[in-house]
Design a protein around this motif. Structure first.
Motif, PDB file in Angstrom:
ATOM      1  N   ALA A  52     -14.933  -3.448   8.625  1.00 43.43           N
ATOM      2  CA  ALA A  52     -15.593  -3.998   9.813  1.00 43.43           C
ATOM      3  C   ALA A  52     -15.381  -5.504   9.911  1.00 43.43           C
ATOM      4  CB  ALA A  52     -17.088  -3.662   9.779  1.00 43.43           C
ATOM      5  N   ARG A  53     -15.500  -6.184   8.780  1.00 37.48           N
ATOM      6  CA  ARG A  53     -15.291  -7.641   8.796  1.00 37.48           C
ATOM      7  C   ARG A  53     -13.867  -7.989   9.204  1.00 37.48           C
ATOM      8  NH1 ARG A  53     -18.539  -7.261   4.141  1.00 37.48           N
ATOM      9  NH2 ARG A  53     -16.712  -7.218   2.765  1.00 37.48           N
ATOM     10  N   ARG A  54     -12.907  -7.259   8.682  1.00 35.72           N
ATOM     11  CA  ARG A  54     -11.496  -7.589   8.952  1.00 35.72           C
ATOM     12  C   ARG A  54     -11.078  -7.224  10.371  1.00 35.72           C
ATOM     13  NH1 ARG A  54      -9.373  -9.113   4.129  1.00 35.72           N
ATOM     14  NH2 ARG A  54     -10.541  -8.411   2.300  1.00 35.72           N
ATOM     15  N   ARG A  85      -3.723  -2.599  11.257  1.00 37.38           N
ATOM     16  CA  ARG A  85      -4.212  -3.982  11.254  1.00 37.38           C
ATOM     17  C   ARG A  85      -5.071  -4.238  10.021  1.00 37.38           C
ATOM     18  NH1 ARG A  85      -7.790  -5.478  15.136  1.00 37.38           N
ATOM     19  NH2 ARG A  85      -8.226  -3.792  15.757  1.00 37.38           N
ATOM     20  N   TYR A  86      -5.945  -3.281   9.721  1.00 39.99           N
ATOM     21  CA  TYR A  86      -6.800  -3.429   8.548  1.00 39.99           C
ATOM     22  C   TYR A  86      -5.977  -3.478   7.267  1.00 39.99           C
ATOM     23  CZ  TYR A  86      -9.958  -2.234   4.761  1.00 39.99           C
ATOM     24  OH  TYR A  86     -10.633  -2.232   3.555  1.00 39.99           O
ATOM     25  N   ALA A  87      -5.050  -2.537   7.118  1.00 43.42           N
ATOM     26  CA  ALA A  87      -4.242  -2.461   5.898  1.00 43.42           C
ATOM     27  C   ALA A  87      -3.428  -3.734   5.691  1.00 43.42           C
ATOM     28  CB  ALA A  87      -3.325  -1.245   5.951  1.00 43.42           C
ATOM     29  N   ALA A  88      -2.889  -4.284   6.771  1.00 42.99           N
ATOM     30  CA  ALA A  88      -2.092  -5.506   6.653  1.00 42.99           C
ATOM     31  C   ALA A  88      -2.961  -6.674   6.186  1.00 42.99           C
ATOM     32  CB  ALA A  88      -1.431  -5.828   7.990  1.00 42.99           C
ATOM     33  N   ASP A  89      -4.156  -6.789   6.752  1.00 39.48           N
ATOM     34  CA  ASP A  89      -5.055  -7.873   6.355  1.00 39.48           C
ATOM     35  C   ASP A  89      -5.549  -7.661   4.931  1.00 39.48           C
ATOM     36  OD1 ASP A  89      -8.052  -9.166   6.404  1.00 39.48           O
ATOM     37  OD2 ASP A  89      -6.681 -10.268   7.705  1.00 39.48           O
ATOM     38  N   LEU A  90      -5.843  -6.415   4.592  1.00 38.68           N
ATOM     39  CA  LEU A  90      -6.299  -6.103   3.237  1.00 38.68           C
ATOM     40  C   LEU A  90      -5.232  -6.455   2.214  1.00 38.68           C
ATOM     41  CD1 LEU A  90      -8.554  -4.737   1.529  1.00 38.68           C
ATOM     42  CD2 LEU A  90      -7.363  -2.568   1.912  1.00 38.68           C
ATOM     43  N   ASP A  91      -3.980  -6.155   2.507  1.00 38.38           N
ATOM     44  CA  ASP A  91      -2.888  -6.456   1.580  1.00 38.38           C
ATOM     45  C   ASP A  91      -2.748  -7.955   1.325  1.00 38.38           C
ATOM     46  OD1 ASP A  91      -1.982  -4.002   0.788  1.00 38.38           O
ATOM     47  OD2 ASP A  91      -0.452  -3.833   2.334  1.00 38.38           O
ATOM     48  N   ARG A  92      -3.132  -8.762   2.311  1.00 37.46           N
ATOM     49  CA  ARG A  92      -3.028 -10.218   2.148  1.00 37.46           C
ATOM     50  C   ARG A  92      -4.242 -10.817   1.447  1.00 37.46           C
ATOM     51  NH1 ARG A  92      -1.088  -9.672   7.571  1.00 37.46           N
ATOM     52  NH2 ARG A  92      -3.156 -10.214   8.370  1.00 37.46           N
ATOM     53  N   SER A  93      -5.258 -10.001   1.198  1.00 36.75           N
ATOM     54  CA  SER A  93      -6.499 -10.518   0.623  1.00 36.75           C
ATOM     55  C   SER A  93      -6.372 -10.782  -0.864  1.00 36.75           C
ATOM     56  CB  SER A  93      -7.636  -9.513   0.864  1.00 36.75           C
ATOM     57  OG  SER A  93      -7.531  -8.413  -0.023  1.00 36.75           O
ATOM     58  N   ALA A  94      -7.392 -11.460  -1.403  1.00 33.92           N
ATOM     59  CA  ALA A  94      -7.405 -11.776  -2.834  1.00 33.92           C
ATOM     60  C   ALA A  94      -8.094 -10.689  -3.653  1.00 33.92           C
ATOM     61  CB  ALA A  94      -8.122 -13.108  -3.052  1.00 33.92           C
ATOM     62  N   MET A 117       0.847  -1.183   0.000  1.00 37.44           N
ATOM     63  CA  MET A 117       0.000   0.000   0.000  1.00 37.44           C
ATOM     64  C   MET A 117       0.882   1.232   0.000  1.00 37.44           C
ATOM     65  SD  MET A 117      -3.408  -0.071   0.191  1.00 37.44           S
ATOM     66  CE  MET A 117      -3.747  -1.438   1.286  1.00 37.44           C
ATOM     67  N   SER A 118       0.637   2.139  -0.948  1.00 35.58           N
ATOM     68  CA  SER A 118       1.466   3.339  -1.032  1.00 35.58           C
ATOM     69  C   SER A 118       1.152   4.282   0.111  1.00 35.58           C
ATOM     70  CB  SER A 118       1.220   4.041  -2.366  1.00 35.58           C
ATOM     71  OG  SER A 118      -0.137   4.400  -2.490  1.00 35.58           O
ATOM     72  N   PRO A 119       2.119   5.092   0.528  1.00 37.09           N
ATOM     73  CA  PRO A 119       1.890   6.027   1.623  1.00 37.09           C
ATOM     74  C   PRO A 119       0.749   6.982   1.297  1.00 37.09           C
ATOM     75  CG  PRO A 119       4.223   5.844   1.112  1.00 37.09           C
ATOM     76  CD  PRO A 119       3.494   5.145   0.015  1.00 37.09           C
ATOM     77  N   ASP A 120      -0.042   7.312   2.309  1.00 38.80           N
ATOM     78  CA  ASP A 120      -1.174   8.218   2.123  1.00 38.80           C
ATOM     79  C   ASP A 120      -0.729   9.639   2.444  1.00 38.80           C
ATOM     80  OD1 ASP A 120      -3.660   9.312   1.842  1.00 38.80           O
ATOM     81  OD2 ASP A 120      -4.364   8.690   3.816  1.00 38.80           O
ATOM     82  N   PRO A 121      -0.963  10.599   1.542  1.00 38.02           N
ATOM     83  CA  PRO A 121      -0.564  11.979   1.845  1.00 38.02           C
ATOM     84  C   PRO A 121      -1.356  12.588   2.990  1.00 38.02           C
ATOM     85  CG  PRO A 121      -1.841  11.853  -0.176  1.00 38.02           C
ATOM     86  CD  PRO A 121      -1.513  10.449   0.210  1.00 38.02           C
ATOM     87  N   LEU A 122      -2.506  11.996   3.315  1.00 44.25           N
ATOM     88  CA  LEU A 122      -3.310  12.459   4.451  1.00 44.25           C
ATOM     89  C   LEU A 122      -3.444  11.294   5.423  1.00 44.25           C
ATOM     90  CD1 LEU A 122      -6.121  14.409   2.543  1.00 44.25           C
ATOM     91  CD2 LEU A 122      -4.191  15.374   3.811  1.00 44.25           C
ATOM     92  N   PRO A 123      -2.485  11.112   6.311  1.00 44.09           N
ATOM     93  CA  PRO A 123      -2.492   9.947   7.211  1.00 44.09           C
ATOM     94  C   PRO A 123      -3.639   9.996   8.200  1.00 44.09           C
ATOM     95  CG  PRO A 123      -0.793  11.496   7.870  1.00 44.09           C
ATOM     96  CD  PRO A 123      -1.333  11.991   6.554  1.00 44.09           C
ATOM     97  N   VAL A 124      -3.946   8.836   8.772  1.00 41.25           N
ATOM     98  CA  VAL A 124      -5.030   8.755   9.739  1.00 41.25           C
ATOM     99  C   VAL A 124      -4.573   9.315  11.081  1.00 41.25           C
ATOM    100  CG1 VAL A 124      -5.992   6.736   8.589  1.00 41.25           C
ATOM    101  CG2 VAL A 124      -4.391   6.435  10.477  1.00 41.25           C
TER     102      VAL A 124
END
Length: 218
Positions: free
Chosen positions: A97-99, A18-27, A1-8
């Motif tokens: 929410a699911r992840r 946690r979400y981004a890591a799980d999302l990156d592993r998804s299909a 995932m590329s860096p976001d210019p507007l971070p959370v």
């Protein structure tokens, strides 16, 4: 995932990571992952000025759902209840929410409709559908069956499937779901109908012109 210019915000960073890591592993396709992450970050940046207890939102399904409903309600007011942008945010936040384990546990099926769910699950297992498609279709059928229970339906789905399904699709469109979403639900219900030799909904659902409400997902 590329860096976001507007971070959370810092208070949301651990949950987002946690979400981004799980999302990156998804299909999911790379473009879908990118857009999901972008829309989730937008929601998380919205939280500090609109939620009294961010920790509760990021740890309790009820608080999460309430915050998402307010957020999407504001988007609907600005962009319209049927906008593609609104639906894209809803899809991304539902995925998040699911992840994160924050999805409401909509998995049960009313006892009187158990025969539909069990028969469809058995039939779907013998098809060549992708797992994601099969799971999505079964979730749509479960949502339809729960809706029928709430309406007090007492008929026989062996005879009434097409009529009952058409009513459900009209309900979804009347709540502000995008036409593409309603049509995906129709495809799932028709897949179930074909598997169980029931009458299918053959015409596109008529989209309701009634005012939509926030939090349009069933």
């Amino acid at each position: 995932m590329s860096p976001d210019p507007l971070p959370v915000p810092g208070s949301c960073r651990a949950a987002y990571d946690r979400y981004a890591a799980d999302l990156d592993r998804s299909a999911l396709a790379a473009t879908t992952r990118t857009y999901h992450a972008r829309y989730v970050r937008r929601f998380l940046r919205w939280l500090p000025g609109n939620a009294a207890d961010i920790d509760a939102v990021l740890s309790q399904p009820t608080a999460w759902d309430a915050a998402v409903t307010r957020f999407t309600g504001q988007l609907a007011a600005v962009n319209g209840p049927l906008s593609a942008d609104l639906q894209a945010h809803r899809d991304a936040l539902a995925d998040c929410a699911r992840r994160l384990g924050l999805a409401q546990p909509y998995v049960s099926v009313p006892d009187r409709f158990g025969w539909v769910h069990d028969a469809y699950t058995a039939a779907a297992a013998t098809t060549g559908q992708a797992t994601a498609t099969r799971d999505s279709n079964q979730a749509a059928v479960r949502a339809f069956l729960r809706w029928l229970q709430r309406t007090g339906y007492t008929g026989d789905l062996r005879r009434d499937w097409a009529t009952a399904a058409a009513g459900y699709l009209q309900h979804l469109s009347g709540k502000g779901n995008a036409a593409s979403t309603v049509l995906r639900q129709r495809a799932a219900l028709n897949d179930c109908a074909a598997s169980l030799n029931l009458s299918r909904v053959t015409l596109p659902p008529r989209l309701s012109r009634r005012p939509a409400r926030a939090g349009a997902n069933p």
